[in-house]
Design a protein around this motif. Structure first.
Motif, PDB file in Angstrom:
ATOM      1  N   ARG A   2       0.852  -1.191   0.000  1.00  0.00           N
ATOM      2  CA  ARG A   2       0.000   0.000   0.000  1.00  0.00           C
ATOM      3  C   ARG A   2       0.885   1.238   0.000  1.00  0.00           C
ATOM      4  NH1 ARG A   2      -4.924  -1.511  -1.532  1.00  0.00           N
ATOM      5  NH2 ARG A   2      -5.560  -3.376  -0.453  1.00  0.00           N
ATOM      6  N   PHE A   3       0.490   2.228  -0.775  1.00  0.00           N
ATOM      7  CA  PHE A   3       1.268   3.463  -0.834  1.00  0.00           C
ATOM      8  C   PHE A   3       1.039   4.294   0.426  1.00  0.00           C
ATOM      9  CE2 PHE A   3      -2.817   4.461  -2.677  1.00  0.00           C
ATOM     10  CZ  PHE A   3      -3.116   5.719  -2.172  1.00  0.00           C
ATOM     11  N   SER A   4       1.869   5.282   0.628  1.00  0.00           N
ATOM     12  CA  SER A   4       1.756   6.188   1.771  1.00  0.00           C
ATOM     13  C   SER A   4       2.097   7.600   1.302  1.00  0.00           C
ATOM     14  CB  SER A   4       2.720   5.754   2.882  1.00  0.00           C
ATOM     15  OG  SER A   4       4.063   5.950   2.455  1.00  0.00           O
ATOM     16  N   GLU A   5       2.162   8.520   2.234  1.00  0.00           N
ATOM     17  CA  GLU A   5       2.563   9.885   1.900  1.00  0.00           C
ATOM     18  C   GLU A   5       4.016   9.898   1.408  1.00  0.00           C
ATOM     19  OE1 GLU A   5       1.634   9.158   5.315  1.00  0.00           O
ATOM     20  OE2 GLU A   5      -0.454   9.317   4.698  1.00  0.00           O
ATOM     21  N   ALA A   6       4.815   8.949   1.878  1.00  0.00           N
ATOM     22  CA  ALA A   6       6.235   8.904   1.535  1.00  0.00           C
ATOM     23  C   ALA A   6       6.518   8.135   0.244  1.00  0.00           C
ATOM     24  CB  ALA A   6       7.030   8.281   2.681  1.00  0.00           C
ATOM     25  N   ILE A   7       5.716   7.121  -0.061  1.00  0.00           N
ATOM     26  CA  ILE A   7       5.947   6.267  -1.228  1.00  0.00           C
ATOM     27  C   ILE A   7       4.673   6.244  -2.079  1.00  0.00           C
ATOM     28  CG2 ILE A   7       6.481   3.923  -2.026  1.00  0.00           C
ATOM     29  CD1 ILE A   7       8.833   5.102  -0.543  1.00  0.00           C
ATOM     30  N   ALA A   8       4.778   6.696  -3.332  1.00  0.00           N
ATOM     31  CA  ALA A   8       3.638   6.692  -4.256  1.00  0.00           C
ATOM     32  C   ALA A   8       3.411   5.282  -4.803  1.00  0.00           C
ATOM     33  CB  ALA A   8       3.896   7.664  -5.410  1.00  0.00           C
ATOM     34  N   PHE A   9       2.182   4.988  -5.194  1.00  0.00           N
ATOM     35  CA  PHE A   9       1.834   3.676  -5.743  1.00  0.00           C
ATOM     36  C   PHE A   9       2.708   3.334  -6.944  1.00  0.00           C
ATOM     37  CE2 PHE A   9      -0.641   1.094  -8.746  1.00  0.00           C
ATOM     38  CZ  PHE A   9      -0.888  -0.027  -7.963  1.00  0.00           C
ATOM     39  N   GLU A  10       2.945   4.302  -7.825  1.00  0.00           N
ATOM     40  CA  GLU A  10       3.722   4.089  -9.040  1.00  0.00           C
ATOM     41  C   GLU A  10       5.168   3.685  -8.741  1.00  0.00           C
ATOM     42  OE1 GLU A  10       1.960   6.980  -8.422  1.00  0.00           O
ATOM     43  OE2 GLU A  10       0.239   6.387  -9.630  1.00  0.00           O
ATOM     44  N   THR A  11       5.668   4.033  -7.571  1.00  0.00           N
ATOM     45  CA  THR A  11       7.050   3.719  -7.183  1.00  0.00           C
ATOM     46  C   THR A  11       7.286   2.215  -7.128  1.00  0.00           C
ATOM     47  OG1 THR A  11       7.095   5.742  -5.874  1.00  0.00           O
ATOM     48  CG2 THR A  11       8.813   4.136  -5.411  1.00  0.00           C
ATOM     49  N   PHE A  12       6.270   1.441  -6.750  1.00  0.00           N
ATOM     50  CA  PHE A  12       6.437  -0.008  -6.614  1.00  0.00           C
ATOM     51  C   PHE A  12       6.862  -0.645  -7.942  1.00  0.00           C
ATOM     52  CE2 PHE A  12       3.065   0.548  -3.176  1.00  0.00           C
ATOM     53  CZ  PHE A  12       4.002   0.644  -2.166  1.00  0.00           C
ATOM     54  N   GLU A  25      12.884  -7.140  -7.814  1.00  0.00           N
ATOM     55  CA  GLU A  25      14.000  -6.845  -6.911  1.00  0.00           C
ATOM     56  C   GLU A  25      13.739  -7.399  -5.512  1.00  0.00           C
ATOM     57  OE1 GLU A  25      16.807  -5.220  -7.673  1.00  0.00           O
ATOM     58  OE2 GLU A  25      16.290  -4.335  -9.604  1.00  0.00           O
ATOM     59  N   LYS A  26      14.825  -7.809  -4.854  1.00  0.00           N
ATOM     60  CA  LYS A  26      14.730  -8.185  -3.444  1.00  0.00           C
ATOM     61  C   LYS A  26      14.899  -6.897  -2.652  1.00  0.00           C
ATOM     62  CE  LYS A  26      16.292 -11.261   0.111  1.00  0.00           C
ATOM     63  NZ  LYS A  26      17.114 -12.368   0.518  1.00  0.00           N
ATOM     64  N   VAL A  27      13.915  -6.611  -1.804  1.00  0.00           N
ATOM     65  CA  VAL A  27      13.907  -5.332  -1.096  1.00  0.00           C
ATOM     66  C   VAL A  27      13.653  -5.514   0.395  1.00  0.00           C
ATOM     67  CG1 VAL A  27      13.103  -4.030  -3.117  1.00  0.00           C
ATOM     68  CG2 VAL A  27      11.440  -4.958  -1.502  1.00  0.00           C
ATOM     69  N   GLU A  28      13.957  -4.461   1.130  1.00  0.00           N
ATOM     70  CA  GLU A  28      13.534  -4.342   2.525  1.00  0.00           C
ATOM     71  C   GLU A  28      12.558  -3.181   2.553  1.00  0.00           C
ATOM     72  OE1 GLU A  28      15.387  -3.841   6.967  1.00  0.00           O
ATOM     73  OE2 GLU A  28      16.269  -2.613   5.373  1.00  0.00           O
ATOM     74  N   ILE A  29      11.394  -3.409   3.144  1.00  0.00           N
ATOM     75  CA  ILE A  29      10.421  -2.331   3.280  1.00  0.00           C
ATOM     76  C   ILE A  29      10.164  -2.087   4.755  1.00  0.00           C
ATOM     77  CG2 ILE A  29       9.310  -2.706   1.052  1.00  0.00           C
ATOM     78  CD1 ILE A  29       7.056  -4.174   2.512  1.00  0.00           C
ATOM     79  N   LYS A  30       9.853  -0.841   5.061  1.00  0.00           N
ATOM     80  CA  LYS A  30       9.477  -0.479   6.423  1.00  0.00           C
ATOM     81  C   LYS A  30       8.120   0.189   6.352  1.00  0.00           C
ATOM     82  CE  LYS A  30      14.120  -0.067   8.243  1.00  0.00           C
ATOM     83  NZ  LYS A  30      15.111   0.779   8.889  1.00  0.00           N
ATOM     84  N   GLY A  31       7.272  -0.190   7.285  1.00  0.00           N
ATOM     85  CA  GLY A  31       5.931   0.371   7.286  1.00  0.00           C
ATOM     86  C   GLY A  31       5.086  -0.225   8.390  1.00  0.00           C
ATOM     87  N   GLU A  32       3.780  -0.301   8.111  1.00  0.00           N
ATOM     88  CA  GLU A  32       2.841  -0.836   9.100  1.00  0.00           C
ATOM     89  C   GLU A  32       1.724  -1.597   8.405  1.00  0.00           C
ATOM     90  OE1 GLU A  32       0.826   2.279  11.259  1.00  0.00           O
ATOM     91  OE2 GLU A  32       0.563   3.480   9.455  1.00  0.00           O
ATOM     92  N   TYR A  33       1.191  -2.585   9.108  1.00  0.00           N
ATOM     93  CA  TYR A  33       0.055  -3.344   8.591  1.00  0.00           C
ATOM     94  C   TYR A  33      -1.187  -2.461   8.639  1.00  0.00           C
ATOM     95  CZ  TYR A  33       2.829  -7.618   8.942  1.00  0.00           C
ATOM     96  OH  TYR A  33       3.783  -8.580   8.777  1.00  0.00           O
ATOM     97  N   VAL A  34      -2.033  -2.593   7.628  1.00  0.00           N
ATOM     98  CA  VAL A  34      -3.324  -1.904   7.633  1.00  0.00           C
ATOM     99  C   VAL A  34      -4.412  -2.953   7.445  1.00  0.00           C
ATOM    100  CG1 VAL A  34      -2.520   0.349   6.860  1.00  0.00           C
ATOM    101  CG2 VAL A  34      -3.104  -1.346   5.168  1.00  0.00           C
ATOM    102  N   ASP A  35      -5.532  -2.719   8.089  1.00  0.00           N
ATOM    103  CA  ASP A  35      -6.649  -3.651   8.021  1.00  0.00           C
ATOM    104  C   ASP A  35      -7.625  -3.253   6.926  1.00  0.00           C
ATOM    105  OD1 ASP A  35      -5.772  -5.225  10.199  1.00  0.00           O
ATOM    106  OD2 ASP A  35      -6.644  -3.800  11.621  1.00  0.00           O
TER     107      ASP A  35
END
Length: 164
Positions: free
Chosen positions: A100-110, A116-126
């Protein structure tokens, strides 16, 4: 003293009238309760400080399809972090989590990180309850007859490529 002559027909009509009155009162009550339960409530915004969760995996793009996972993701193609056999708190996709996108990462960025093998930081959303836009709209329903909720996943605030 007043004498009342109650014939079987009069007794029947009195009992029937009482029964009809009780049934119509109950149906009006139930109808009102049903209508009130369908009024969307306005959730209160509560600010909580969450520490970011870190996940690693491979970003994949998935096309829209008629599946529950695709319904939860939304109306179009979507991105998933494939975590493999890793145990994670909340899976929202077969392979891992819907990104899911956030204020910091736009949907198109994905799209830049697909494969790619990546590390992501964020939070679960329901998931949130789905409100149909028209009476003629089709959508998957749960056992309770209501539309399945949608929107679950992992809101990404940071993403970086890992060295293989």
């Amino acid at each position: 003293m007043i004498q009342v002559n109650l014939t079987p027909w009069r007794v029947f009509s009195i009992v029937l009238s009482a029964f009809v009155a009780i049934i119509s009162g109950m149906s009006g009550y139930l109808l009102t309760k049903l209508k009130l339960s369908q009024i969307p409530s306005i959730p209160m915004q509560v600010q909580e400080s969450h520490s970011l969760i870190s996940l690693t995996g491979k970003v994949i793009e998935k096309p829209w399809s008629k599946t529950t996972e695709s319904w939860i993701a939304g109306d179009s193609n979507y991105y998933v972090l494939d975590v493999g056999d890793l145990e994670i708190e909340k899976r929202s996709a077969e392979e891992g989590v819907i990104l899911r996108f956030s204020e910091a990462i736009a949907f198109e960025t994905f799209a830049e990180y697909v494969g790619e093998k990546v590390e992501i930081k964020g939070e679960y959303v329901d998931s949130k309850p789905y409100q149909p836009k028209s009476a003629y709209e089709s959508y998957p329903m749960g056992m309770d007859g209501r539309p399945l909720p949608r929107g679950a996943g992992f809101k990404v605030y940071e993403i970086r490529v890992l060295d293989e």
